[in-house]
Design an enzyme around this catalytic site. Structure first.
Site, PDB file in Angstrom:
ATOM      1  N   ASN A  68      -8.723 -45.339  20.088  1.00 53.34           N
ATOM      2  CA  ASN A  68      -9.665 -44.352  19.545  1.00 53.34           C
ATOM      3  C   ASN A  68     -11.052 -44.990  19.616  1.00 53.34           C
ATOM      4  O   ASN A  68     -11.387 -45.843  18.801  1.00 53.34           O
ATOM      5  CB  ASN A  68      -9.277 -44.023  18.088  1.00 53.34           C
ATOM      6  CG  ASN A  68     -10.282 -43.091  17.433  1.00 53.34           C
ATOM      7  OD1 ASN A  68     -11.192 -42.583  18.084  1.00 53.34           O
ATOM      8  ND2 ASN A  68     -10.120 -42.863  16.133  1.00 53.34           N
ATOM      9  N   TRP A  69     -11.819 -44.567  20.614  1.00 57.67           N
ATOM     10  CA  TRP A  69     -13.144 -45.196  20.810  1.00 57.67           C
ATOM     11  C   TRP A  69     -14.168 -44.717  19.791  1.00 57.67           C
ATOM     12  O   TRP A  69     -15.266 -45.254  19.726  1.00 57.67           O
ATOM     13  CB  TRP A  69     -13.652 -44.893  22.228  1.00 57.67           C
ATOM     14  CG  TRP A  69     -12.965 -45.677  23.303  1.00 57.67           C
ATOM     15  CD1 TRP A  69     -12.051 -46.685  23.144  1.00 57.67           C
ATOM     16  CD2 TRP A  69     -13.161 -45.549  24.725  1.00 57.67           C
ATOM     17  NE1 TRP A  69     -11.660 -47.175  24.369  1.00 57.67           N
ATOM     18  CE2 TRP A  69     -12.321 -46.494  25.351  1.00 57.67           C
ATOM     19  CE3 TRP A  69     -13.950 -44.719  25.524  1.00 57.67           C
ATOM     20  CZ2 TRP A  69     -12.267 -46.637  26.746  1.00 57.67           C
ATOM     21  CZ3 TRP A  69     -13.893 -44.854  26.909  1.00 57.67           C
ATOM     22  CH2 TRP A  69     -13.063 -45.807  27.504  1.00 57.67           C
ATOM     23  N   LYS A  70     -13.831 -43.689  19.028  1.00 51.13           N
ATOM     24  CA  LYS A  70     -14.773 -43.129  18.042  1.00 51.13           C
ATOM     25  C   LYS A  70     -16.107 -42.814  18.739  1.00 51.13           C
ATOM     26  O   LYS A  70     -16.093 -42.414  19.899  1.00 51.13           O
ATOM     27  CB  LYS A  70     -14.913 -44.082  16.854  1.00 51.13           C
ATOM     28  CG  LYS A  70     -13.537 -44.449  16.258  1.00 51.13           C
ATOM     29  CD  LYS A  70     -13.595 -45.150  14.945  1.00 51.13           C
ATOM     30  CE  LYS A  70     -12.178 -45.447  14.459  1.00 51.13           C
ATOM     31  NZ  LYS A  70     -12.108 -46.095  13.168  1.00 51.13           N
ATOM     32  N   HIS A  90      -8.064 -37.463  11.075  1.00 52.17           N
ATOM     33  CA  HIS A  90      -8.509 -38.849  10.882  1.00 52.17           C
ATOM     34  C   HIS A  90      -9.306 -38.934   9.583  1.00 52.17           C
ATOM     35  O   HIS A  90     -10.072 -38.024   9.251  1.00 52.17           O
ATOM     36  CB  HIS A  90      -9.368 -39.291  12.072  1.00 52.17           C
ATOM     37  CG  HIS A  90      -9.584 -40.776  12.089  1.00 52.17           C
ATOM     38  ND1 HIS A  90     -10.497 -41.385  11.262  1.00 52.17           N
ATOM     39  CD2 HIS A  90      -8.991 -41.760  12.803  1.00 52.17           C
ATOM     40  CE1 HIS A  90     -10.453 -42.689  11.476  1.00 52.17           C
ATOM     41  NE2 HIS A  90      -9.548 -42.951  12.412  1.00 52.17           N
ATOM     42  N   GLU A 117     -11.896 -40.499   8.810  1.00 48.38           N
ATOM     43  CA  GLU A 117     -13.360 -40.385   8.963  1.00 48.38           C
ATOM     44  C   GLU A 117     -13.777 -38.914   8.999  1.00 48.38           C
ATOM     45  O   GLU A 117     -14.811 -38.539   8.474  1.00 48.38           O
ATOM     46  CB  GLU A 117     -13.824 -41.139  10.218  1.00 48.38           C
ATOM     47  CG  GLU A 117     -13.811 -42.644   9.971  1.00 48.38           C
ATOM     48  CD  GLU A 117     -13.566 -43.483  11.205  1.00 48.38           C
ATOM     49  OE1 GLU A 117     -13.708 -42.990  12.336  1.00 48.38           O
ATOM     50  OE2 GLU A 117     -13.211 -44.674  11.028  1.00 48.38           O
ATOM     51  N   GLU A 169      -2.629 -44.535   8.753  1.00 50.98           N
ATOM     52  CA  GLU A 169      -3.845 -45.336   8.762  1.00 50.98           C
ATOM     53  C   GLU A 169      -4.387 -45.452   7.335  1.00 50.98           C
ATOM     54  O   GLU A 169      -5.120 -44.558   6.879  1.00 50.98           O
ATOM     55  CB  GLU A 169      -4.916 -44.667   9.630  1.00 50.98           C
ATOM     56  CG  GLU A 169      -4.530 -44.530  11.080  1.00 50.98           C
ATOM     57  CD  GLU A 169      -5.752 -44.542  12.002  1.00 50.98           C
ATOM     58  OE1 GLU A 169      -5.738 -45.301  12.966  1.00 50.98           O
ATOM     59  OE2 GLU A 169      -6.730 -43.811  11.736  1.00 50.98           O
ATOM     60  N   GLY A 204     -11.385 -50.463  10.085  1.00 51.70           N
ATOM     61  CA  GLY A 204     -12.677 -51.074  10.382  1.00 51.70           C
ATOM     62  C   GLY A 204     -13.075 -52.170   9.407  1.00 51.70           C
ATOM     63  O   GLY A 204     -14.225 -52.602   9.392  1.00 51.70           O
ATOM     64  N   SER A 223      -7.388 -51.992  11.632  1.00 53.59           N
ATOM     65  CA  SER A 223      -7.674 -53.396  11.958  1.00 53.59           C
ATOM     66  C   SER A 223      -6.580 -54.052  12.815  1.00 53.59           C
ATOM     67  O   SER A 223      -6.276 -55.239  12.662  1.00 53.59           O
ATOM     68  CB  SER A 223      -7.930 -54.208  10.691  1.00 53.59           C
ATOM     69  OG  SER A 223      -9.077 -53.702  10.013  1.00 53.59           O
ATOM     70  N   GLY A 232      -8.914 -48.808  16.785  1.00 51.33           N
ATOM     71  CA  GLY A 232     -10.339 -48.494  16.858  1.00 51.33           C
ATOM     72  C   GLY A 232     -11.106 -49.637  17.498  1.00 51.33           C
ATOM     73  O   GLY A 232     -11.128 -49.786  18.718  1.00 51.33           O
ATOM     74  N   GLY A 233     -11.729 -50.467  16.656  1.00 50.99           N
ATOM     75  CA  GLY A 233     -12.637 -51.519  17.117  1.00 50.99           C
ATOM     76  C   GLY A 233     -12.122 -52.350  18.287  1.00 50.99           C
ATOM     77  O   GLY A 233     -12.831 -52.535  19.286  1.00 50.99           O
TER      78      GLY A 233
HETATM   79  P1  13P Z   1      -9.960 -50.018  13.446  1.00 48.35           P
HETATM   80  O1  13P Z   1      -8.916 -50.474  14.420  1.00 48.35           O
HETATM   81  O2  13P Z   1     -11.357 -50.297  13.888  1.00 48.35           O
HETATM   82  O3  13P Z   1      -9.658 -50.530  12.054  1.00 48.35           O
HETATM   83  O4  13P Z   1      -9.859 -48.427  13.359  1.00 48.35           O
HETATM   84  C1  13P Z   1      -8.635 -47.839  13.159  1.00 48.35           C
HETATM   85  C2  13P Z   1      -8.763 -46.385  13.390  1.00 48.35           C
HETATM   86  O5  13P Z   1      -9.423 -45.687  12.631  1.00 48.35           O
HETATM   87  C3  13P Z   1      -8.110 -45.808  14.576  1.00 48.35           C
HETATM   88  O6  13P Z   1      -8.102 -44.426  14.528  1.00 48.35           O
END
Ligand code: 13P
Length: 263
Positions: free
Chosen positions: A12-14, A104, A106, A176, A182, A222, A243-244
């Site tokens: 997930n590149w956000k 999600h 966010e 999640e 993050g 994470s 994500g990251g």
């Molecule tokens: P991180 O891997 O950056 O913690 O993000 C997880 C995430 O929200 C994937 O959708």
């Protein structure tokens, strides 16, 4: 992991990466993981990349000759028409996407995605043959208060009807925990497994035994090359939503190798 289900690593590149970054990313991925670009059968785990919406077409073109799947981070609650700024499930499907991330944290926290909107997004995805990845997970206060399980079950229950429909294809649920996203503070693998078992049990009781057995359960929060195998070796965890660490193609390749190593 269970050998009956196809494991999945989802990036997930956000709201990250620009055109040139994406071209370089795909080049590096091709060099690091040629098996995902060969003529042979698709390797395991399945790899899914969810770029920002505006780059779905670019990613599709760059990965046309690969086994890499693509997904959207969003679809509209509406089918089409006068909804300025929105992108429909039909449009996302038209770009060759297979999956869409829905619910999600966010989007729940920052963009007022409530259970009703989430439900409509899932319905839109299903009507256009996109597989929804439904995200669930508790905040830190709920975890500390000892009611994380009830919280996640209530999130699932709020989507019971769309989940029943989705189960006719394949259910994909990402656990999640909000406090792990993050933050660098990943959930203990045993806790993630406990939650995955609870989610599978909920699906078995509320939808069907077959749906529970077949559901693909991902952990997110994470995840990085150094900890991914801890999750992959849990019996009810079939992959990760990253994500990251997914923004770096070398880290992504390291995580794919790490997972392939425990299959
Ligand atoms: P991180 O891997 O950056 O913690 O993000 C997880 C995430 O929200 C994937 O959708």
């Amino acid at each position: 992991m269970n050998s009956k289900r196809r494991p999945l690593l989802a990036a997930n590149w956000k709201q990250n990466l620009l055109w040139q970054d994406i071209e370089e990313y795909c080049e590096t991925l091709r060099a690091e993981m040629p098996e995902y670009f060969g003529e042979d059968e698709a390797p395991l785990p399945d790899l899914l990349i969810c770029p920002p919406l505006c780059y779905l077409g670019l990613l599709g073109a760059l990965l046309e000759d690969s086994h890499v799947l693509s997904g959207s981070q969003l679809v509209s609650t509406e089918d089409g028409g006068a909804f300025t700024g929105e992108v429909s499930a039909a449009m996302v499907a038209d770009l060759g996407c297979d999956y869409v991330i829905i619910g999600h944290s966010e989007r729940r926290q920052l963009f007022s995605d409530n259970e009703e909107r989430i439900s409509r997004r899932i319905q839109q995805a299903l009507e256009h043959d996109l597989l929804p990845i439904l995200c669930v997970g508790e905040d830190l206060e709920t975890r500390r208060g000892g009611s994380a399980g009830e919280y996640v079950q209530a999130q699932l229950a709020a989507q019971l009807e769309p989940l029943r429909t989705a189960a006719q294809q394949e259910l994909v649920i990402a656990y999640e925990p909000i406090w792990a996203i993050g933050t660098g503070e990943n959930a203990a693998a045993a806790d993630a497994q406990q939650m995955a078992a609870l989610i599978r049990g909920w699906i078995t009781s509320n939808i069907s035994a077959a749906a529970g057995e077949a559901a693909l359960l991902l952990y997110g929060g994470s995840v990085k090359p150094g900890n991914i195998s801890e999750y992959f070796t849990q019996p009810d965890i079939d992959g990760a939503l990253i994500g990251g660490a997914s923004l770096n193609p070398r880290d992504m390749a390291a995580m794919l190798r790490s997972c392939a190593g425990v299959l």
